[in-house]
Motif scaffolding. Structure first.
Motif, short mmCIF file in Angstrom:
data_model
loop_
_atom_site.label_atom_id
_atom_site.label_comp_id
_atom_site.label_asym_id
_atom_site.label_seq_id
_atom_site.Cartn_x
_atom_site.Cartn_y
_atom_site.Cartn_z
N GLN A 40 0.82 -1.21 0.00
CA GLN A 40 0.00 0.00 0.00
C GLN A 40 0.86 1.27 0.00
N PHE A 41 1.87 1.25 -0.87
CA PHE A 41 2.79 2.38 -0.98
C PHE A 41 2.07 3.69 -1.28
N ASP A 42 1.00 3.63 -2.05
CA ASP A 42 0.29 4.85 -2.44
C ASP A 42 -0.29 5.61 -1.25
N LEU A 43 -0.38 4.95 -0.10
CA LEU A 43 -0.86 5.65 1.09
C LEU A 43 0.05 6.81 1.45
N MET A 44 1.33 6.72 1.07
CA MET A 44 2.26 7.80 1.40
C MET A 44 1.80 9.13 0.81
N PHE A 45 1.24 9.09 -0.38
CA PHE A 45 0.78 10.33 -1.01
C PHE A 45 -0.41 10.92 -0.24
N GLN A 46 -1.24 10.06 0.33
CA GLN A 46 -2.36 10.55 1.13
C GLN A 46 -1.87 11.15 2.44
N TYR A 47 -0.85 10.54 3.03
CA TYR A 47 -0.29 11.11 4.26
C TYR A 47 0.29 12.50 4.00
N ILE A 48 0.95 12.64 2.87
CA ILE A 48 1.54 13.94 2.52
C ILE A 48 0.45 15.00 2.37
N LYS A 49 -0.67 14.62 1.77
CA LYS A 49 -1.79 15.56 1.66
C LYS A 49 -2.33 15.92 3.04
N MET A 50 -2.45 14.93 3.92
CA MET A 50 -2.96 15.20 5.27
C MET A 50 -2.08 16.20 6.01
N LEU A 51 -0.79 16.17 5.71
CA LEU A 51 0.16 17.06 6.40
C LEU A 51 0.42 18.34 5.61
N ASP A 52 -0.29 18.52 4.50
CA ASP A 52 -0.11 19.71 3.67
C ASP A 52 1.34 19.90 3.25
N LEU A 53 1.98 18.79 2.86
CA LEU A 53 3.40 18.85 2.50
C LEU A 53 3.65 18.75 1.00
N GLU A 54 2.60 18.65 0.20
CA GLU A 54 2.80 18.47 -1.24
C GLU A 54 3.63 19.60 -1.85
N GLU A 55 3.19 20.83 -1.67
CA GLU A 55 3.90 21.97 -2.24
C GLU A 55 5.28 22.16 -1.61
N PRO A 56 5.39 22.11 -0.26
CA PRO A 56 6.73 22.27 0.34
C PRO A 56 7.74 21.23 -0.15
N ILE A 57 7.31 19.95 -0.30
CA ILE A 57 8.24 18.92 -0.76
C ILE A 57 8.66 19.19 -2.20
N SER A 58 7.74 19.68 -3.02
CA SER A 58 8.07 19.96 -4.42
C SER A 58 9.13 21.05 -4.53
#
Length: 582
Positions: A40-58
Motif C-alpha cells: 500500500q505504498f500509495d498511502l504515502m501520497f495521502q499522508y503527505i496531503k494530510m500534512l499539507d506537505l505536497e507543495e513544500p516537498i516539491s
C-alpha cells in the motif's frame, strides 16, 4: 509551532513519551511488490496531503541515494561537501545507533530534542486526527520519512539528502517526484527475503528511484546488476553515468573522514552527485569540479571532515582510564588498554571490507607503536567469577604473558542472515592478513526490534533471554575455525619443511616435530597440538556482561592491547556505543 498538549511534563519524560508513541508504529517488514500494491505504498501520497506537505516537498532540492553498501557513507560525504561549500543542509539516514534524532541532521547536527518534539507531535496529532480504518496510521519508517520532510521544509534547507531505507521502488522516500539527482551505490545481496534473491531483482528495486529527466549516477557494478540499472534508465530516457572511485592524490595529502579503501568508491559517487546538483540548481559558478585533475577546496575539506558513527569507527574504552582503582594507584600499574573497532557490516561483501579495514588499522597501529605481534600464546588462564551476586555464569580471563596485543570478535546478526555466508569472509580475510582472533564473543542485542531505544542503559542482569541463535552462531564459528586451523597447519608445515624452518608460528598454534624420514625435511612428520583449555568462543547472556569480561581481561593484562572488532549488526554497534560512551 506548538508541541501540542504535552507541556505539563518534564523534557525528559516528554521525549520518552514520544519514543514510546512512535514505537507503537513498528511492525515486521513484509515484501513490498506489485502483488500487494507495494504494501500500500500509495498511502504515502495521502499522508503527505494530510500534512499539507505536497507543495513544500516539491520545492525541496533533493539528492536521492539507494544501494546495498555505501549509501549512508555516500550521503554523509555529500552532506559534508555541500555544507562545507556554504549550503544549508538536511540529511535523512537510517538506522540510528543511539538516539533516533541521529536520523535527522540539519547542518551536520542532529536535531535538538525541543525541535524534534515539536515537529513530532505536529505530525502525529494531524495524522491521528485524519487517519481511519481505510487509511491507517503510517508504519514506523514511513512516519519517520514524513517527519523528515516536515523538518527539512520547515527548516528551509537548501538541499535535502535522502538515504533510501530499504530497496527503492516502494521505499517511503520515493514519494519524491522530482529530485535534482539520483545515485545508486554498490549493490550486493541483502534483505533478499524482501528485495529478491538475485542481483537483477535487487537492482530492479533500487532502480525504482530513477525519474524521467533526472540524472542518475552509479558506481561499477556486477554485470547482472548493471544491465538491469541501464535498462531501467533507458526506459525512462535518461543516461546512467558511472562515477569512478576518487583518486587519493586529489585529496592533497588529506585523508577521507570515513576510513576504508571502499570509501574512495563512495567518495567518487558523492562528488559526481554534488557536481550534478550544483549544475542543475545553477550554483556551479565558483566551483571548478574536474574529478580527473583537481577538486575545489570545499570538496576536499568536506570529504576530510565527514563523520559517521558505527562505520569503521575506533573508540578506546575510557572506562579503564577513568575508573579509580586504588590497587593500581598503589602499584603504579597501567589499567590496561581496550579498543573497540566498530563497523555495522551485515552482508558478506561488507563483512569482507570490514575485515580488511580491521586488519589494516591494527597493523598500522602496531607498526606505529613499534611492537611485534608474533609471540606465541601460552594458553594460561585466570578465572574470574561472579559479575554480580546473582550471576550464574563463569568465564575465564586469559593471561597473555609475553603478548603485546590480542584480537577479539564481538558479534551478533539477525536470525534471517546465514552465518555460513557472513563468517567465512571475516575469518578468511583476517587469516590472509595474519590476524587470528583469540576468541569470539556472541551476544544478543540489547535493543528490541519493536521499541525505539531511549538514553537509559540496559540492566547488567537482564531476565532470562533466548540464546539459541547465539549458540547457533557459536557452533558455526567453532566449526569454521577448526577447519581454518587445519588448513593453516598444512600451510605452516609446508613453510617449515620447505621454506623457513625458523618461521614464527601464529598464536594458538603449536607444532611438534615427530621426526624425519631419512633425514629429509620434506618428509618430516609434525603433530599439531591444539590447546584444549583455549576456547574458541563464548556466548554471553547480555552485552554488559561481555563488556565487563573484556574490561576485566584488559585490567588483568595491562601490557596487552585488547583490540575488539564489533560487527554483524548496526543494532549491536549502537548498543556497544551506548554502553562504552556513558
Amino acid at each position: 509551532m506548538s508541541a501540542g498538549d504535552h507541556g505539563a511534563t518534564q523534557p525528559n519524560s516528554q521525549y520518552e513519551e514520544a519514543l514510546s508513541t512512535i514505537s507503537s508504529l513498528i511492525t515486521r517488514r513484509v515484501r513490498a511488490d506489485g502483488k500487494n500494491m507495494g504494501d500500500q505504498f500509495d498511502l504515502m501520497f495521502q499522508y503527505i496531503k494530510m500534512l499539507d506537505l505536497e507543495e513544500p516537498i516539491s520545492q525541496l532540492k533533493i539528492i536521492h541515494v539507494a544501494g546495498t553498501k555505501g549509501k549512508g557513507s555516500t550521503c554523509t560525504f555529500v552532506e559534508s561537501i555541500l555544507r562545507t561549500s556554504g549550503f544549508h543542509t538536511g540529511l535523512f539516514t537510517s538506522p540510528h545507533l543511539i538516539d533516533i534524532r541521529e536520523r535527522f541532521r540539519v547542518d551536520g547536527m542532529e536535531i535538538s530534542e525541543e525541535k524534534f518534539l515539536a515537529y513530532f507531535w505536529w505530525c502525529w496529532n494531524r495524522l491521528k486526527e485524519k487517519t481511519d480504518e481505510d487509511v491507517p496510521m503510517p508504519t514506523y519508517f514511513r512516519f519517520l520519512a514524513l517527519l523528515a520532510f516536515k523538518i527539512f521544509t520547515a527548516e528551509q534547507v537548501d538541499v535535502a539528502i535522502l538515504e533510501v531505507g530499504l530497496g527503492g521502488k516502494f521505499d517511503a522516500t520515493n514519494v519524491v517526484q522530482s529530485p535534482v539527482v539520483c545515485g545508486i551505490s554498490s549493490l550486493g545481496f541483502d534483505h533478499v527475503e524482501i528485495l529478491g534473491n538475485t542481483l537483477g531483482q535487487i537492482a530492479g528495486e533500487k532502480a525504482g528511484i530513477f525519474k524521467h529527466g533526472v540524472p542518475a549516477f552509479t558506481v561499477r557494478q556486477p554485470d547482472e546488476a548493471m544491465c538491469v540499472l541501464e535498462k531501467n534508465a533507458s526506459e525512462l530516457g535518461i543516461s546512467l553515468q558511472i562515477a569512478l572511485p576518487l583518486d587519493v592524490d586529489m585529496l592533497g595529502g588529506l585523508h577521507l573522514g570515513l576510513s576504508g579503501d571502499h570509501q574512495y568508491i563512495n567518495a567518487g559517487l558523492a562528488i559526481a552527485l554534488c557536481r550534478s546538483w550544483l549544475e542543475r540548481t545553477g550554483q556551479i559558478e565558483g566551483f571548478h569540479v574536474d574529478q580527473s585533475s583537481s577538486l575545489p577546496k570545499q570538496f576536499v575539506e568536506g570529504l576530510a571532515r565527514a563523520h559517521m558513527q558505527g562505520r569503521a569507527q575506533i573508540v578506546p574504552d575510557q572506562h579503564l582510564i577513568t575508573k579509580k582503582d586504588s590497587d593500581m594507584r598503589e602499584t603504579n600499574s597501567k589499567p590496561g588498554e581496550l579498543i573497540f573497532f566498530l563497523d555495522g557490516a551485515h552482508s558478506p561483501e561488507s563483512i569482507e571490507v570490514c575485515a580488511r579495514w580491521f586488519c589494516r588499522v591494527i597493523k598500522e597501529g602496531v607498526q606505529f607503536h613499534g611492537k611485534v605481534e608474533d609471540e606465541k600464546f601460552n594458553g594460561k588462564h585466570i578465572t574470574v567469577r561472579g559479575f554480580s551476586e546473582s550471576a550464574k555464569y563463569e568465564w575465564k580471563v586469559p593471561d597473555f604473558s609475553g603478548e603485546t596485543s590480542a584480537q577479539f570478535l564481538l558479534f551478533n546478526c539477525m536470525s534471517v542472515r546465514d552465518p555460513q555466508l557472513l563468517l567465512p569472509p571475516l575469518i578468511n580475510t583476517c587469516a590472509l592478513s595474519g590476524v587470528h582472533f583469540h576468541k569470539a564473543l556472541f551476544v544478543p542485542n540489547q535493543s528490541a526490534f519493536n521499541k525505539v531505544s531511549s538514553h537509559a542503559l540496559p540492566s547488567n542482569d537482564p531476565p532470562d533471554v533466548d540464546l539459541s541463535w547465539q549458540l547457533t552462531l557459536q557452533r558455526a564459528w567453532d566449526s569454521l575455525i577448526r577447519e581454518a586451523k587445519g588448513l593453516i597447519s598444512f600451510i605452516l608445515v609446508y613453510i617449515l619443511d620447505n621454506v623457513n624452518s625458523n618461521y614464527a608460528l601464529p598464536r594458538n598454534f603449536s607444532l611438534t616435530k615427530l621426526g624425519t624420514n631419512g633425514g629429509k625435511n620434506k618428509d618430516s612428520n609434525w603433530k599439531m597440538e591444539d590447546n584444549k583449555d583455549c576456547h574458541l568462543s563464548d556466548v554471553f547472556p547480555s552485552l554488559p556482561q561481555a563488556i565487563k569480561w573484556l574490561r576485566d581481561s584488559a585490567r588483568q593484562n595491562p601490557s596487552v592491547r585488547f583490540q575488539v572488532l564489533v560487527t554483524g549488526s548496526l543494532h549491536l554497534v549502537g548498543d556497544v556505543l551506548r554502553l562504552i560512551k556513558k
